[in-house]
Each structure stands twice: as C-alpha cells, then as structure tokens.
Design a protein around this motif. Structure first.
Motif, PDB file in Angstrom:
ATOM      1  N   THR A   1      26.465 -94.426  13.093  1.00  0.00           N
ATOM      2  CA  THR A   1      25.407 -93.454  12.795  1.00  0.00           C
ATOM      3  C   THR A   1      25.643 -92.277  13.739  1.00  0.00           C
ATOM      4  O   THR A   1      25.141 -92.253  14.866  1.00  0.00           O
ATOM      5  N   PRO A   2      26.435 -91.296  13.331  1.00  0.00           N
ATOM      6  CA  PRO A   2      26.967 -90.304  14.263  1.00  0.00           C
ATOM      7  C   PRO A   2      26.079 -89.070  14.384  1.00  0.00           C
ATOM      8  O   PRO A   2      25.152 -88.842  13.601  1.00  0.00           O
ATOM      9  N   VAL A   3      26.402 -88.263  15.376  1.00  0.00           N
ATOM     10  CA  VAL A   3      25.981 -86.868  15.412  1.00  0.00           C
ATOM     11  C   VAL A   3      27.216 -86.035  15.088  1.00  0.00           C
ATOM     12  O   VAL A   3      28.349 -86.441  15.361  1.00  0.00           O
ATOM     13  N   PHE A   4      27.000 -84.846  14.493  1.00  0.00           N
ATOM     14  CA  PHE A   4      28.091 -84.045  13.963  1.00  0.00           C
ATOM     15  C   PHE A   4      28.215 -82.712  14.684  1.00  0.00           C
ATOM     16  O   PHE A   4      27.253 -82.179  15.236  1.00  0.00           O
ATOM     17  N   ALA A   5      29.412 -82.151  14.618  1.00  0.00           N
ATOM     18  CA  ALA A   5      29.671 -80.759  15.002  1.00  0.00           C
ATOM     19  C   ALA A   5      30.856 -80.278  14.174  1.00  0.00           C
ATOM     20  O   ALA A   5      31.673 -81.082  13.699  1.00  0.00           O
ATOM     21  N   ARG A   6      30.973 -78.967  14.019  1.00  0.00           N
ATOM     22  CA  ARG A   6      32.051 -78.416  13.198  1.00  0.00           C
ATOM     23  C   ARG A   6      33.383 -78.469  13.930  1.00  0.00           C
ATOM     24  O   ARG A   6      33.464 -78.252  15.134  1.00  0.00           O
ATOM     25  N   LEU A   7      34.444 -78.724  13.150  1.00  0.00           N
ATOM     26  CA  LEU A   7      35.805 -78.616  13.670  1.00  0.00           C
ATOM     27  C   LEU A   7      36.469 -77.323  13.219  1.00  0.00           C
ATOM     28  O   LEU A   7      37.321 -76.787  13.918  1.00  0.00           O
ATOM     29  N   ARG A   8      36.093 -76.840  12.037  1.00  0.00           N
ATOM     30  CA  ARG A   8      36.689 -75.631  11.475  1.00  0.00           C
ATOM     31  C   ARG A   8      35.582 -74.786  10.847  1.00  0.00           C
ATOM     32  O   ARG A   8      34.502 -75.268  10.539  1.00  0.00           O
ATOM     33  N   HIS A   9      35.879 -73.495  10.626  1.00  0.00           N
ATOM     34  CA  HIS A   9      34.930 -72.639   9.926  1.00  0.00           C
ATOM     35  C   HIS A   9      34.880 -72.981   8.441  1.00  0.00           C
ATOM     36  O   HIS A   9      33.862 -72.779   7.790  1.00  0.00           O
ATOM     37  N   HIS A  10      35.999 -73.476   7.891  1.00  0.00           N
ATOM     38  CA  HIS A  10      36.069 -73.840   6.482  1.00  0.00           C
ATOM     39  C   HIS A  10      36.585 -75.267   6.380  1.00  0.00           C
ATOM     40  O   HIS A  10      37.242 -75.769   7.281  1.00  0.00           O
ATOM     41  N   GLY A  11      36.303 -75.903   5.240  1.00  0.00           N
ATOM     42  CA  GLY A  11      36.870 -77.221   4.993  1.00  0.00           C
ATOM     43  C   GLY A  11      35.895 -78.337   5.274  1.00  0.00           C
ATOM     44  O   GLY A  11      34.726 -78.128   5.613  1.00  0.00           O
ATOM     45  N   THR A  12      36.381 -79.568   5.143  1.00  0.00           N
ATOM     46  CA  THR A  12      35.529 -80.751   5.245  1.00  0.00           C
ATOM     47  C   THR A  12      35.889 -81.634   6.435  1.00  0.00           C
ATOM     48  O   THR A  12      35.636 -82.842   6.410  1.00  0.00           O
TER      49      THR A  12
END
Length: 468
Positions: A291-302
């Motif tokens: 059950t994670p917390v998230f953050a972005r790795l890239r400006h675009h994509g999944t």
C-alpha cells in the motif's frame, strides 16, 4: 533488470512528530529538500541541500509556520512553496514561501476553512498555459495553483483550488462540494489539457461513502472546479491512494490503490483512463502486496516512484511502470526496488524529476519510527541498460557507467599486477600484455564516446518529435 536503486545519504532530525504531522517536498533545480513538521505544538519548515553524493547539508534557518498539528507541503518548479496545516482549533490554514538558495521569504497566513478533521493537498501548477513548454520558448507565469480536499467535522467534504503568487501570497479560488463521505484521497494529472483554448488539468478523488468506494473526475483551473463524472462500487475502504499521470496531453491515467484488496494481506491496484469528458474506464487490475505512497518519476508516461513498508515492516523504495491503455502485459512492472534498514510507522516521498528521461532520479523519503523520530534518506534511481536506435536496427547497449568504470578499474588493476609479475619473468611478454590491455581500455572508452553521441542525438530527435 535495466534499472537499479542505490541508497545514498541519511539525516536524523531532532525532535519527534506524530503520524500525519510531517511531509517532504523537493525543488529539482536547486536540489533543496523541504521538510514541514509539527513538533512541540508548532508547525516548522526547514530546508536541506541534497548534495551530489546524496548527503544532506543545512540550507538556512528554520521557519515557524504556525501553531498546529497535521501538515502537508507542495514545492513548485518556480520555487514557490505552500504549507497547509490544521491549528489547535481545527481550522485549516495555508502559508506560502519563496524559496531561494540563501533561505526562504515568508508570505502571510490565510484561513482556508474551519472545523476540519482531515485534508489532502496536491500541486496543480499552471492552468492558463502549458507548464512544461518547449524549452526553446521561455514562458513565464507569476503563479502556481494547488488543490486540496477538506473533510468537515460537520460531515461532507469539498475540493478547492488555491494560488501562490511570486510574492508568496496565497489566495483561495473556486470550490466545489464533494458530498458525504470520508477518507478522501486526491491526485492531479501531470500535464495540462487543451480545451477550447484553455489549459486546465484533470484531477481524481477517491473516498468512502456508506459502504461504497466512490471515484470522481474533475477539471480544475483558475476559471473553476468542474465535476465531470462519478463512479461507485460496493467495497470496503480502509486506505485509499491515488496517483495521477499523463502519457500526453489529453491522455491522462490514474492509478488507485485500495486496501483491503481480495484479503487483508493485499491491496487492489486499478488503472483508470479518463476521457476528455471525464468518463473513467478501468483497463487493468492487479492484487499487490504493498500500500504505497507515490511520487512522479517523469513529466510524461506511466512510471512512478513508490515507497512502502515490506511484509516485515522495513522501508522500501521502488520504481514501478504501469500499463498504458490499450497495451499488453502486466498492470504493474517493478523496474527496480531497494529495501532499507528503517522500520517506519509512516513514510512520505519526494522526487527530483530530471529534464531528461535517461538521467538518474534522486528520491527522498521522510520516515517516522514508533517513538516519533524522523529520518531523511536519499536514494538514486539509475538506468543500467540503454536501448538506442541506429538506422533500421536497434542495439541494446550496456551503458551503465558505474559498471564500465568498475570493469575498467578491475582490468587496470589486473593489468598492473600482470605487468609487474611478467616484467620480472619475461620483459618482452610484459610489453605485449600491456599493449593488449591498453587496446581493450581504448575500445571501451571509444564505445562510451559513441554511445554518448547517440544519446545526445536521440534526445534532440525525441524533443523535435514531441514538439512537432
């Protein structure tokens, strides 16, 4: 696995904080990491510089944001910062800051809403234009938007848009009533839409209401907060998490994680595509152990950065890749993961998203142990294999610089040993061995140089294709 995560530096913070009373954000270009936390009845904000080796160094004095408990923070690309917190009277407040290399300039505190029991906060960015424009076209916007959900003690919740200006002043914008329910989670897509010449963003909320899990899509901008579509299913909700992504403009994807899943030992991951009219389509589902917390790795994509507790309670950091709508394969692919030594009760996560998809991504976790102490840890996600194209052919090239350098160093050490031994026994053979080793190293260096040139060419070609 073509990616790897390294654990880099660590910093233990003085003092204790309760759960939900701390948060972390980061500014990519200055590599400043900001921690908002409540301790001894006051909410405080402090910055540290994330050095190249992953260590943290002090970057200015601590600011007292206000008196209170629960707090969240967002840090924008233009180095404006917003801290939102609950004071002792259950009043939700917000304050803006202007970050600089030498410290922070403080704006005035504003009252958002009274009698609030819980809230969520997310960065929205620019909604009058595209926030990540062509780097050759400099566009300046003197504001950034943020969105927050507020759960009232009197029942029901709201979604509101706010603004932080260059001056660090915070103002409140349009608001919409969400309805009854609780445990509201919020996220925003990473790219703007283009709708009738405007540039709003899509947001998604997930919450619990009368034994149902409900999801709702929104369009948010300074011009208004517009409800688009709502879906519901009969299912228990203990914890809900939402993460917004954009494959491209008008192509938004949201990942939702709901605990419990099929059992109390798993969570359900579901991927939703959101159409232009806000209609939500679930196109992939999986049972996961986290059950994670998230953050972005890239400006675009999944791709997404995640942090979670392992089955035995340890902190782990990972990079996940979600399936795209219409694609094949698993709903989630683990690109890389790393388990730490910490055993936290709660963790927050921030990333320093680079401008180029091939560059390493610094990741920062802020975790809390049972006694209340907080710890900052830096991590680094890096590629270990790079695929490049040359004409009609594709070649998989081992471009892990750390691996090549380590190999070169190992070969060099062995060569020196061989030369020292052989010189004593056979001088002519020693010369031939040294020449052979030199040729191998020169070949390795030439391969790295050619690969670097292709990498630059690929970046230029990709950017031209994206903006054409």
């Amino acid at each position: 696995m073509p990616y790897a995560i390294d654990r880099k530096g660590m910093l233990d913070l003085a003092g204790n904080s309760a759960e939900y009373e701390f948060d972390v954000g980061a500014h990519t270009y200055t590599r400043l990491v900001y921690v908002a936390r409540a301790t001894n009845g006051s909410v405080r904000l402090r910055a540290w510089k994330l050095e190249a080796d992953g260590s943290f160094t002090n970057a200015g004095s601590e600011h007292v944001v206000g008196s209170g408990t629960r707090t969240r923070i967002v840090v924008f690309d233009n180095h404006r910062i917003v801290v939102v917190w609950l004071d002792q009277n259950s009043t939700l407040r917000a304050r803006g800051y202007t970050g600089t290399a030498n410290g922070m300039l403080e704006g005035s505190s504003v009252t958002v809403e009274t009698t609030i029991t819980n809230f969520d906060l997310v960065a929205v960015g620019v909604t009058t234009g595209v926030q990540q424009p062509n780097p050759d076209n400099v566009v300046y916007y003197a504001y950034r938007h943020f969105a927050l959900t507020m759960l009232s003690a009197n029942g029901g919740w709201k979604l509101q848009l706010g603004t932080v200006l260059d001056s660090a002043d915070v103002s409140l914008g349009p608001v919409s009533v969400g309805g009854p329910g609780d445990r509201v989670a919020l996220s925003c897509a990473s790219l703007n839409e283009i709708v009738d010449g405007a540039h709003p963003r899509k947001a998604l909320t997930l919450w619990r209401d009368a034994g149902q899990i409900k999801t709702r899509s929104w369009r948010v901008a300074g011009a208004g907060v517009t409800l688009l579509a709502t879906a519901a299913e009969s299912k228990a909700l203990g914890i809900g998490v939402v993460h917004g992504m954009s494959i491209g403009q008008n192509n938004d994807v949201f990942a939702t994680v709901v605990w419990p899943g099929a059992s109390n030992d798993t969570s359900r991951l579901q991927l939703l595509s959101v159409a232009a009219d806000g209609a939500m389509t679930a196109y992939a589902t999986a049972e996961i152990a986290q059950t994670p917390v998230f953050a972005r790795l890239r400006h675009h994509g999944t791709d997404a950065a995640v942090a979670y507790r392992t089955g035995d309670g340890h902190l782990a950091v990972a990079a996940w890749r979600f399936a795209a709508p219409g694609g094949s394969g698993a709903a989630r692919t683990v690109l890389a993961s790393k388990v730490g030594v910490e055993q936290p009760t709660q963790v927050r996560l921030a990333t320093l998203v680079p401008s180029d998809a091939d560059d390493p991504v610094p990741i920062v976790t802020l975790s809390r142990v049972a006694a209340g102490a907080l710890r900052l840890v830096s991590w680094r996600l890096k590629k270990t294999v790079l695929v490049v194209a040359s004409g009609p052919f594709s070649t998989t090239l081992a471009m892990a610089k750390d691996t090549l350098q380590s190999l070169a160093g190992h070969v060099g050490d062995r060569a020196m040993s061989a030369v020292a031994t052989s010189t004593r026994k056979d001088p002519l053979r020693a010369v031939l061995v040294a020449a052979g080793v030199g040729a191998v190293l020169m070949s390795l260096l030439a391969t790295m140089a050619r690969s670097g040139a292709r990498r630059v060419e690929r970046r230029v070609r990709r950017r031209r294709q994206f903006w054409s």
